[in-house]
Design an enzyme around this catalytic site. Structure first.
Site, mmCIF file in Angstrom:
data_model
loop_
_atom_site.group_PDB
_atom_site.id
_atom_site.type_symbol
_atom_site.label_atom_id
_atom_site.label_comp_id
_atom_site.label_asym_id
_atom_site.label_seq_id
_atom_site.Cartn_x
_atom_site.Cartn_y
_atom_site.Cartn_z
ATOM 1 C CG LEU A 20 18.676 -1.645 -17.167
ATOM 2 C CD1 LEU A 20 18.633 -2.729 -16.818
ATOM 3 C CD2 LEU A 20 19.129 -1.433 -17.932
ATOM 4 N N GLY A 21 14.018 -0.122 -17.820
ATOM 5 C CA GLY A 21 12.699 -0.777 -18.699
ATOM 6 C C GLY A 21 12.272 -0.136 -19.771
ATOM 7 C CB THR A 59 -1.296 0.092 1.234
ATOM 8 O OG1 THR A 59 -0.078 0.049 2.485
ATOM 9 C CG2 THR A 59 -2.148 -0.916 1.067
ATOM 10 N N GLY A 60 2.475 0.666 -0.173
ATOM 11 C CA GLY A 60 3.279 2.275 -0.439
ATOM 12 C C GLY A 60 3.394 2.629 -1.471
ATOM 13 C CG LEU A 84 7.330 1.704 -6.337
ATOM 14 C CD1 LEU A 84 7.605 3.040 -7.401
ATOM 15 C CD2 LEU A 84 8.453 0.563 -6.036
ATOM 16 C CB ALA A 85 2.970 -0.618 -4.080
ATOM 17 C CG HIS A 117 18.488 5.123 -13.797
ATOM 18 N ND1 HIS A 117 18.356 3.824 -12.868
ATOM 19 C CD2 HIS A 117 17.755 6.298 -12.140
ATOM 20 C CE1 HIS A 117 17.085 4.115 -11.626
ATOM 21 N NE2 HIS A 117 17.016 5.241 -11.706
ATOM 22 C CD1 TRP A 135 47.113 55.798 3.087
ATOM 23 C CD2 TRP A 135 47.295 57.630 2.095
ATOM 24 N NE1 TRP A 135 48.415 56.142 1.946
ATOM 25 C CE2 TRP A 135 48.286 57.883 1.772
ATOM 26 C CE3 TRP A 135 45.875 58.955 1.482
ATOM 27 C CZ2 TRP A 135 49.219 58.486 1.474
ATOM 28 C CZ3 TRP A 135 46.532 59.807 1.412
ATOM 29 C CH2 TRP A 135 48.359 59.970 1.684
ATOM 30 N NE ARG A 168 25.096 15.802 -28.421
ATOM 31 C CZ ARG A 168 24.927 17.226 -28.909
ATOM 32 N NH1 ARG A 168 24.188 17.110 -29.805
ATOM 33 N NH2 ARG A 168 25.572 17.963 -27.454
#
Ligand SMILES: *[C@@H]1O[C@H](CO)[C@@H](O)[C@H](O)[C@H]1NC(C)=O
Ligand SMILES: *[C@@H]1O[C@H](CO)[C@@H](O)[C@H](O)[C@H]1NC(C)=O
Ligand SMILES: *[C@@H]1O[C@H](CO)[C@@H](O)[C@H](O)[C@H]1NC(C)=O
Ligand SMILES: *[C@@H]1O[C@H](CO)[C@@H](O)[C@H](O)[C@H]1NC(C)=O
Ligand SMILES: *[C@@H]1O[C@H](CO)[C@@H](O)[C@H](O)[C@H]1NC(C)=O
Length: 791
Positions: free
Chosen positions: A211-212, A39-40, A42-43, A272, A617, A375
């Site tokens: 990679l996905g 339930t986080g 990312l999920a 990455h 000065w 590139r």
């Protein structure tokens, strides 16, 4: 409840094409998917959508599924939350609405939340799975655990899985892990060995979501399909450089507790960008299906990278980061974090093919745009005499465009002066209708453009690869450790380096531009650069006195007290040297409140200062009687001159009051002072001249927009201040820039904005008078305290 949908049997490695691994052909049967941390964030954002897509794709494969969200909260609390998440999953366009509704309905019925905390709870889960297998009379295909939890929990969960949740004989176990996989080589080794106690190498699927990405996954196929074009040019003779860039516009607010421990290199470059670099430079395997060969070739590239040292990287930190750290980590406002939020790294592959080809890896937060690309820029040795716009005159490049940016969609672009790439497969299409945009210096129409027919989320792709057992899309232990092996020495080397502070967004201007010199990289503009070896051997985090560069001049920085101590010592050293060389020391001092601490220091601590041989000065003076508090001279007299043994005839106040009136042109006060200087000071060159800088960038009494260039060669002038008292007398740039040594003292938090601005602006004395301070034959040193430098 179980819904068993068995339709047709199709090959499991569903998507055809190049990256298949035949070794993983597997039997169909029942698959249990467990997302620990289900339930986080990312999920919620990616994983359930990815598994729903997997479910849709597999509905007719002969496999059956059950899905579990595991978490620490009790089921009665978390179940409603979990189902709210599941309701948000969606189908791809090619699925009709009714069918989609049906699939969602089924997916929900196959899913449940379970508390997974203790070993017993894991055992219960295993019993539950086994019971259902039995009741439904199904063969088990495998169990997939997706650990979407903080990395410190991995070892413990992996142990529980090994102890209680291994599948029945013949079925597979796959445990998916998310970065961070350690913090450096050592911690990665520890984590890997802990995991190795519970899981076999082939059971671990370490995600690198890059990679996905469709374009990243296409780099290999592209290189293979276009081999005949690339072979002749994919080498040092033709490649000018390789750039792998991931720019982000977001900050890390809210994630500081994590981010401050990692920084940009650990967060995205070690993983990455390094993976992309490997895909671009490694030797193509003879047998793409062989994950061993692919891994071997990747290891080959990693091991032939030249070592990365401090000269191969520059780091930066966005300006607001510091206060975000103080706030989120509950630190006092003198807390400084050196964690970089920007880095540019220059790598070299020490192989004959790529010898001398710079490989740039760049990433940062709070930059001007969100974009990711790799590139390959090729050399263009054609000189165009007339038509610079002819296609053969333009940059030759291949761009793997991961997404966002001006183009907005993922694509592979080949400039038309290179070759027309082969269209790889039916999942890719050519784009010929273009919006009017430019990509990396070329109008889009100057490229051949290929894009995926359908854009897919990286996580969805990877989840299908996990299911298909395509290990090449994941990071093996050997791969991981080899990567940390490359990056750890650099991270260690950078540990005490002060990052360049950048304002964020388009305000960064060219502040983060880098310059390559041979194997070294540096910022293109010299602003605040402080490296640990310039810090005089003091421990990195104690920040005693640092030296560096500011606006191309030397800079000394420290907390206020140490800074003043240092400046006083430098003045005394200059005094002794001048007295030794010429018997006299000419010191010009400015007014304002900033130098008070310096005056006290000189008065109270420098008993051996050669005051007898010193002439004092004034740099500037307000047009008020010298006996008034507002007078710069009055301040100097009170705080310094009264307390030291200096002959009164060595003291040279500015003659602002003549004929009982203040600063009247005709009275010639400025000329008088100039004459006095010319008579006494050899070559009118002061030995040491102390300046400050005001909030508006003024220095001495030289204010913005006051036609300073009309002063000609005179050394002293009457000037106008925007604040009262308006009239001033001041040394001019002619006088200042003749000095042997000029110190610019800047102190206090209030000056931080100014310092930040000054670090970026070009010389423009009319707007920023202080930028006109450029001793012709002398030396300028900025003395900036940490409050002013760091805010
Ligand atoms: C629908 O699209 C998905 C994703 O591209 C694909 O995997 C699936 O085979 C397609 N389904 C049909 C029925 O065309
Ligand atoms: C898993 O647990 C068993 C005993 O419960 C142990 O023998 C084995 O080494 C562990 N690790 C692996 C990778 O199987
Ligand atoms: C390629 O590698 C796969 C997996 O290791 C293997 O099954 C296959 O036989 C190999 N093909 C060739 C032509 O060597
Ligand atoms: C922040 O620090 C103060 C003083 O040390 C402490 O009283 C407070 O509880 C801390 N707050 C948080 C959120 O850690
Ligand atoms: C004055 O300056 C000139 C040139 O810098 C130098 O050669 C000369 O010795 C100086 N005179 C004295 C008295 O210091």
């Amino acid at each position: 409840m179980f819904v068993t949908v068995v339709l047709l049997l199709v090959a499991l490695c569903a998507q055809g094409g190049n990256g298949e691994e035949r070794e993983t052909v597997q039997r169909s049967g029942h698959v249990s998917v467990v997302i620990v941390g289900g339930t986080g964030d990312l999920a919620k954002k990616y994983l359930w959508q990815g598994f729903f897509q997997l479910y849709i794709n597999q509905v007719s494969s002969g496999n059956t599924f059950s899905f579990y969200a595991g978490g620490l909260s009790p089921a009665d609390k978390a179940t409603p939350i979990f189902f709210e998440i599941l309701k948000t999953v969606s189908c791809t366009n090619n699925v009709s609405q009714e069918r989609c509704a049906l699939l969602k309905e089924q997916f929900l019925r196959l899913s449940q939340y379970r508390q997974l905390k203790s070993l017993e709870e894991y055992q219960d889960l295993a019993k539950h799975i086994e019971k259902q297998l039995q009741e439904e009379g199904m063969k088990e295909a495998g169990r997939l655990f997706y650990l979407s939890v903080p990395a410190f929990a991995y070892a413990d969960i992996a142990d529980k899985i090994n102890n209680s949740c291994r599948p029945t004989a013949g079925a597979w176990l796959r445990v998916v892990l998310e970065k961070p996989f350690g913090h450096d080589l050592r911690s990665a080794q520890v984590l890997a060995s802990q995991l190795g106690n519970s899981l076999k190498e082939e059971e671990m699927y370490r995600i690198d979501h890059y990679l996905g990405k469709q374009v990243v996954a296409q780099i290999f196929p592209f290189r293979i399909e276009n081999k005949k074009f690339l072979d002749p040019i994919w080498n040092k003779h033709h490649i000018e450089r390789v750039e792998i860039v991931l720019k982000e516009t977001l900050d890390v607010k809210g994630r500081i507790a994590f981010y401050d421990q990692y920084g940009v290199i650990r967060d995205v470059i070690q993983n990455h960008l390094t993976e992309v670099m490997a895909l671009l430079t490694m030797r193509l395997p003879k047998n793409l299906s062989s994950s061993e060969e692919v891994l071997q070739n990747k290891m080959q590239i990693f091991s032939s990278l030249l070592p990365l040292g401090k000269n191969q990287a520059v780091v930066g930190q966005y300006q607001a980061y510091k206060s975000e750290v103080q706030q989120e980590l509950n630190k006092t406002n003198d807390h400084i974090s050196l964690t970089p939020t920007f880095a540019a790294v220059l790598a070299h592959v020490d192989e004959a093919q790529y010898e001398g080809v710079p490989v740039l890896l760049i990433s940062g937060k709070m930059l001007d745009e969100r974009v990711g690309y790799a590139r390959i820029l090729f050399k263009n040795d054609i000189f165009c005499l007339e038509n610079h716009n002819a296609v053969h005159c333009k940059p030759k490049q291949i761009v793997f465009y991961f997404g966002h940016g001006t183009l907005k969609y993922p694509a592979i672009l080949v400039s038309k002066n290179l070759f027309k790439p082969v269209l790889m497969n039916s999942e890719w299409k050519e784009v010929t209708e273009h919006a009017d945009v430019s990509v990396l210096g070329l109008p889009i129409s100057d490229y051949y453009v290929q894009t995926p027919v359908e854009q897919r989320e990286a996580y969805t792709e990877l989840i299908s690869h996990i299911f298909a057992g395509r290990r090449n899309s994941f990071i093996s232990t050997e791969n991981l450790l080899a990567s940390w092996d490359i990056w750890t020495p650099l991270l260690t080397g950078l540990a005490g380096t002060y990052p360049r502070i950048y304002p964020g967004g388009t305000d960064n201007g060219d502040l983060l531009d880098v310059c390559l010199k041979g194997k070294d990289i540096s910022y293109n503009s010299e602003v605040v650069i402080i490296s640990s070896d310039q810090m005089g051997g003091t421990p990195a985090n104690s920040f005693q006195v640092m030296q560096g560069k500011f606006r191309s001049s030397d800079m000394v920085s420290a907390w206020a007290e140490e800074l003043v101590e240092r400046l006083a010592a430098d003045i005394q050293e200059a005094a002794e040297e001048a007295v030794h060389d010429s018997g006299v020391f000419h010191l010009a001092l400015s007014g304002g409140s900033t130098p008070l601490a310096l005056f006290h220091r000189l008065a109270l601590h420098h008993f051996s200062f050669p005051w007898r041989n010193t002439h004092v000065w004034m740099v500037d003076e307000r047009c008020v009687p010298l006996t008034e508090q507002e007078s710069n001279f009055y301040t100097l007299q009170n705080h310094l001159l009264e307390h030291v043994r200096i002959p009164y005839y060595n003291i040279h106040p500015m003659p602002v009051q003549l004929n009982q009136r203040l600063c009247v042109e005709e009275d010639g006060g400025a000329q008088l002072y100039e004459k006095e200087i010319s008579n006494l000071v050899n070559g009118s060159r002061f030995h040491f001249l102390l300046l400050g800088v005001g909030y508006d960038g003024h220095t001495a009494s030289l204010f913005p927009d006051s036609k300073l260039d009309e002063l000609g060669g005179s050394l002293v002038a009457l000037t106008e201040s925007p604040v009262k008292p308006h009239q001033r007398m001041s040394l001019t740039f002619s006088a200042i820039n003749q000095a042997h040594r000029v110190a610019l003292l800047v102190m206090g938090k209030g000056k931080h904005e100014l310092i930040t601005q000054l670090s970026r602006v070009k010389d423009n004395p009319n707007k920023w008078p202080v930028t006109g301070v450029k001793p012709a034959k002398g030396r300028l040193v900025w003395y900036i305290d940490y409050d002013a430098l760091l805010g």
